[in-house]
Design a protein around this motif. Structure first.
Motif, PDB file in Angstrom:
ATOM      1  N   ARG A  41       0.807  -1.224   0.000  1.00 55.38           N
ATOM      2  CA  ARG A  41       0.000   0.000   0.000  1.00 55.38           C
ATOM      3  C   ARG A  41       0.838   1.271   0.000  1.00 55.38           C
ATOM      4  N   GLY A  42       2.152   1.129   0.029  1.00 54.77           N
ATOM      5  CA  GLY A  42       3.027   2.291  -0.085  1.00 54.77           C
ATOM      6  C   GLY A  42       3.237   3.085   1.184  1.00 54.77           C
ATOM      7  N   THR A  43       2.927   2.532   2.340  1.00 53.49           N
ATOM      8  CA  THR A  43       3.067   3.305   3.578  1.00 53.49           C
ATOM      9  C   THR A  43       4.526   3.658   3.866  1.00 53.49           C
ATOM     10  N   VAL A  44       5.448   2.740   3.596  1.00 54.65           N
ATOM     11  CA  VAL A  44       6.880   3.025   3.796  1.00 54.65           C
ATOM     12  C   VAL A  44       7.376   3.976   2.710  1.00 54.65           C
ATOM     13  N   ALA A  45       6.946   3.771   1.468  1.00 50.17           N
ATOM     14  CA  ALA A  45       7.372   4.646   0.366  1.00 50.17           C
ATOM     15  C   ALA A  45       6.973   6.095   0.638  1.00 50.17           C
ATOM     16  N   GLY A  52      12.146  13.349   2.702  1.00 57.34           N
ATOM     17  CA  GLY A  52      12.920  14.138   1.755  1.00 57.34           C
ATOM     18  C   GLY A  52      13.608  13.339   0.665  1.00 57.34           C
ATOM     19  N   LEU A  53      13.377  12.033   0.629  1.00 56.53           N
ATOM     20  CA  LEU A  53      13.992  11.183  -0.389  1.00 56.53           C
ATOM     21  C   LEU A  53      13.153  11.161  -1.664  1.00 56.53           C
ATOM     22  N   THR A  54      13.808  10.936  -2.797  1.00 53.50           N
ATOM     23  CA  THR A  54      13.143  10.712  -4.079  1.00 53.50           C
ATOM     24  C   THR A  54      12.884   9.216  -4.163  1.00 53.50           C
ATOM     25  N   VAL A  55      11.616   8.812  -4.234  1.00 53.06           N
ATOM     26  CA  VAL A  55      11.242   7.414  -4.002  1.00 53.06           C
ATOM     27  C   VAL A  55      10.659   6.746  -5.244  1.00 53.06           C
ATOM     28  N   ASP A  56      11.161   5.539  -5.517  1.00 54.81           N
ATOM     29  CA  ASP A  56      10.558   4.601  -6.454  1.00 54.81           C
ATOM     30  C   ASP A  56       9.949   3.481  -5.605  1.00 54.81           C
ATOM     31  N   ALA A  57       8.750   3.046  -5.950  1.00 56.07           N
ATOM     32  CA  ALA A  57       8.074   1.988  -5.208  1.00 56.07           C
ATOM     33  C   ALA A  57       7.547   0.952  -6.194  1.00 56.07           C
ATOM     34  N   VAL A  58       7.863  -0.317  -5.935  1.00 56.45           N
ATOM     35  CA  VAL A  58       7.547  -1.405  -6.861  1.00 56.45           C
ATOM     36  C   VAL A  58       6.645  -2.427  -6.183  1.00 56.45           C
ATOM     37  N   ASP A  59       5.599  -2.841  -6.897  1.00 53.13           N
ATOM     38  CA  ASP A  59       4.747  -3.930  -6.425  1.00 53.13           C
ATOM     39  C   ASP A  59       4.021  -4.528  -7.623  1.00 53.13           C
ATOM     40  N   ALA A  60       3.578  -5.770  -7.466  1.00 50.53           N
ATOM     41  CA  ALA A  60       2.858  -6.451  -8.541  1.00 50.53           C
ATOM     42  C   ALA A  60       1.356  -6.207  -8.495  1.00 50.53           C
ATOM     43  N   GLY A  64      -2.771  -2.336  -4.570  1.00 49.20           N
ATOM     44  CA  GLY A  64      -1.846  -1.774  -3.589  1.00 49.20           C
ATOM     45  C   GLY A  64      -1.249  -0.471  -4.085  1.00 49.20           C
ATOM     46  N   LEU A  65      -0.840  -0.445  -5.353  1.00 50.43           N
ATOM     47  CA  LEU A  65      -0.259   0.765  -5.928  1.00 50.43           C
ATOM     48  C   LEU A  65      -1.283   1.907  -5.960  1.00 50.43           C
ATOM     49  N   ALA A  66      -2.539   1.586  -6.235  1.00 53.25           N
ATOM     50  CA  ALA A  66      -3.585   2.613  -6.235  1.00 53.25           C
ATOM     51  C   ALA A  66      -3.737   3.214  -4.839  1.00 53.25           C
ATOM     52  N   LEU A  67      -3.683   2.368  -3.814  1.00 53.51           N
ATOM     53  CA  LEU A  67      -3.760   2.880  -2.444  1.00 53.51           C
ATOM     54  C   LEU A  67      -2.541   3.735  -2.121  1.00 53.51           C
ATOM     55  N   GLY A  68      -1.382   3.334  -2.627  1.00 53.90           N
ATOM     56  CA  GLY A  68      -0.180   4.132  -2.427  1.00 53.90           C
ATOM     57  C   GLY A  68      -0.291   5.498  -3.075  1.00 53.90           C
ATOM     58  N   ARG A  69      -0.813   5.523  -4.288  1.00 55.43           N
ATOM     59  CA  ARG A  69      -1.024   6.812  -4.967  1.00 55.43           C
ATOM     60  C   ARG A  69      -1.974   7.706  -4.162  1.00 55.43           C
ATOM     61  N   GLU A  70      -3.046   7.103  -3.649  1.00 55.96           N
ATOM     62  CA  GLU A  70      -4.017   7.840  -2.847  1.00 55.96           C
ATOM     63  C   GLU A  70      -3.355   8.403  -1.581  1.00 55.96           C
ATOM     64  N   LEU A  71      -2.557   7.583  -0.920  1.00 52.96           N
ATOM     65  CA  LEU A  71      -1.869   8.018   0.291  1.00 52.96           C
ATOM     66  C   LEU A  71      -0.876   9.135  -0.003  1.00 52.96           C
TER      67      LEU A  71
END
Length: 171
Positions: A41-45, A52-60, A64-71
């Motif tokens: 769900r991208g909570t760590v990303a 302050g980091l530039t983050v790439d987040a990977v998942d299949a 989960g990625l949609a929830l990460g985008r929302e967060l």
């Protein structure tokens, strides 16, 4: 387990660090590039982006990625989301100051994960473990993470309660 169904039912969650870093935030930089592998769900990303980091987040799992985008949108940070099947390898190139992989275990990816680190980069890994648990095919054996990342400077190595945690730096 259908991760899309699980994520769809769970909601976006809250940003937060990997458990092994609680009380140890000084081990991570606050600038540079970060990668969250099997980000769910991208909570760590999102938490890494807030630092302050530039983050790439990977998942299949698209859910989960949609929830990460929302967060990320809710928290006002930017994360580059990548949908990829990790069974086919890592879809990114190196030079990361932080690489995080939480509760996804694939020993074939251990060397590639370390290879993504920039000099001085920090690797944070948590996997299910047989130590303190009944075991199972997805669980690491005793000492697995320390052995797999023996070429790195190990900062934290903990096992117990069915989990193994490692924080290590590439010198």
């Amino acid at each position: 387990m259908d991760w899309n169904e699980r994520f769809a039912a769970s909601g976006p969650g809250e940003p937060g660090p990997p458990g092994v870093l609680v009380g140890r935030m000084d081990l991570l930089p606050t600038t540079g590039r970060a990668l969250d592998v099997a980000c769910g769900r991208g909570t760590v990303a999102v938490w890494l982006a807030q630092r302050g980091l530039t983050v790439d987040a990977v998942d299949a799992a698209p859910a989960g990625l949609a929830l990460g985008r929302e967060l990320a949108a809710r928290e006002g940070v930017t994360v580059h989301w990548v949908e990829a099947d990790l069974d086919e390898g890592l879809p990114v190139t190196g030079g990361y100051d932080v690489v995080v992989c939480q509760r996804f275990r694939d020993p074939a990816l251990y060397r590639p994960l370390a290879g993504l680190l920039a000099p001085g980069g920090v690797l944070v890994v948590t996997v299910l473990s047989v130590v303190g648990d009944a075991g199972g095919r997805f669980r690491a054996g005793p000492g697995e993470l320390r052995a797999a990342f023996a070429d790195l400077d190990v900062l934290v190595d903990e096992e117990g309660g069915g989990e193994a945690h490692l924080v290590a730096r590439l010198d």
